[in-house]
Design a protein around this motif. Sequence first.
Motif, PDB file in Angstrom:
ATOM      1  N   THR A   1       0.823  -1.151  -0.018  1.00 13.26           N
ATOM      2  CA  THR A   1       0.067  -0.010  -0.101  1.00 13.26           C
ATOM      3  C   THR A   1       0.827   1.187   0.090  1.00 13.26           C
ATOM      4  O   THR A   1       0.583   2.254  -0.816  1.00 13.26           O
ATOM      5  N   SER A   2       1.934   1.259   0.817  1.00 18.67           N
ATOM      6  CA  SER A   2       2.722   2.652   1.006  1.00 18.67           C
ATOM      7  C   SER A   2       4.151   2.344   0.411  1.00 18.67           C
ATOM      8  O   SER A   2       4.719   3.374   0.526  1.00 18.67           O
ATOM      9  N   TYR A   3       4.443   1.080  -0.077  1.00 14.26           N
ATOM     10  CA  TYR A   3       5.914   1.171  -0.481  1.00 14.26           C
ATOM     11  C   TYR A   3       5.957   0.141  -1.650  1.00 14.26           C
ATOM     12  O   TYR A   3       5.018  -0.557  -1.962  1.00 14.26           O
TER      13      TYR A   3
ATOM     14  N   VAL B   1       0.831  13.458  -0.154  1.00 14.22           N
ATOM     15  CA  VAL B   1       0.559  11.985  -0.157  1.00 14.22           C
ATOM     16  C   VAL B   1       1.271  11.477   0.941  1.00 14.22           C
ATOM     17  O   VAL B   1       2.310  11.767   1.260  1.00 14.22           O
ATOM     18  N   ILE B   2       0.404  10.760   1.899  1.00 15.62           N
ATOM     19  CA  ILE B   2       1.240  10.091   2.856  1.00 15.62           C
ATOM     20  C   ILE B   2       0.774   8.674   2.953  1.00 15.62           C
ATOM     21  O   ILE B   2      -0.180   8.112   2.384  1.00 15.62           O
ATOM     22  N   ASN B   3       1.409   7.889   3.945  1.00 15.98           N
ATOM     23  CA  ASN B   3       1.251   6.406   4.293  1.00 15.98           C
ATOM     24  C   ASN B   3       0.242   6.366   5.360  1.00 15.98           C
ATOM     25  O   ASN B   3      -0.173   7.374   5.791  1.00 15.98           O
ATOM     26  N   ALA B   4       0.078   5.150   5.592  1.00 14.33           N
ATOM     27  CA  ALA B   4      -0.766   4.870   6.905  1.00 14.33           C
ATOM     28  C   ALA B   4      -0.379   5.424   8.185  1.00 14.33           C
ATOM     29  O   ALA B   4      -1.204   5.556   9.039  1.00 14.33           O
ATOM     30  N   LYS B   5       0.876   5.818   8.483  1.00 15.34           N
ATOM     31  CA  LYS B   5       1.182   6.335   9.390  1.00 15.34           C
ATOM     32  C   LYS B   5       1.525   7.744   9.525  1.00 15.34           C
ATOM     33  O   LYS B   5       1.837   8.618  10.481  1.00 15.34           O
TER      34      LYS B   5
ATOM     35  N   VAL C   1       5.044  10.520   1.341  1.00 12.13           N
ATOM     36  CA  VAL C   1       5.686   9.460   0.498  1.00 12.13           C
ATOM     37  C   VAL C   1       6.235  10.041  -0.755  1.00 12.13           C
ATOM     38  O   VAL C   1       5.474  10.960  -1.539  1.00 12.13           O
TER      39      VAL C   1
END
Length: 333
Positions: A53-55, A310-314, A318
């Motif tokens: 999802t984030s990487y 744009v950000i990841n779940a934490k 990104v």
Amino acid sequence: YDANGNYSPQSVSTSATTHSANTTTGATATLSGKVKTSEGTAVLGANVYLYATSYSYSAVTDSTGAYAMSGIVAGTYQAYVYPPSGASQQQVSVSVALAAGETKTQDFTFTIPPKTIKGKVLYADGTPVKDAGVSAHNPSGSGWGDAMVDATGAYTMKVSGGKWQLGVYPRYAATAVGTSPSVNWSWNELYREVSFRDDTSAEEVIVDFKVQKADATVKGVIVKPDGTAPTLYSVSVTLRNSSGRDFWPYVESSGSFQISVSADTYIGEVYSSDGKFGGVSIPKFSVTSGIYDVGKIYLTAYAETIKGKVINAKGAGVADVWINANQYEKGTY
């Protein structure tokens, strides 16, 4: 593949073993392994991808078929492996779980598909075309194939069962970065379609192509609103003939482009991936012979701005993510 690669097409399986070793030396993981054919031959240039999802991470195999990725954030990923340029690309998705500090080895094996497409690419007088490639696309989206012609204009590719759409495109000789390659022919037909039984039985079809010597050259130059050249690779041009066949001239670092075409009527579109500028349409024009210059084409400057993060779940930012905006009713993006 393609537009574009080419060699004996292959599908990929994960019949090879998976080994893992857990360590506690760091917070990230390492994934490595080898990609080979079912005959045990190492595959050079295979592409290995990891997605979450984030990487995302990627690697390309070397001459021994080996690949390696390090610094991978712990988590569960989908691994995709594609044959190198010139093969039928039939991806396989494999789930890979990586713990912090873990080193894992995952090998992959490409198996040769059972169906064969072969033929020749010739000029109208029967002489061979030596600078062509033949591409194959499965309309269901499950595969790609590609093959280069040899000195006799002949090609062979291996594909899986089902339907395949075939086309011919120029195989340009290497040129300096930012300069246009060229050929003296064009293929103006719509894509051919062939069908195989959707099984593992061996089948073969012959598909020959005839290309036309180019009658004319279309050229032009793309510039930003201030008259300067756009960034290399940030713009593209599509020309479409009266039969609906698309052509894609190479855009040089100066913004100039040119392509050899057959006599016909064309329309065009200029696309820009630079978020500051929009593309433009090229009005319908006809060419018969010689050089047709569409002139200087100015990109349009956007007056409005869309921005965000744009950000990841934490909640961390990104990097290296593309943002696309579309106006489907206008056919622009």
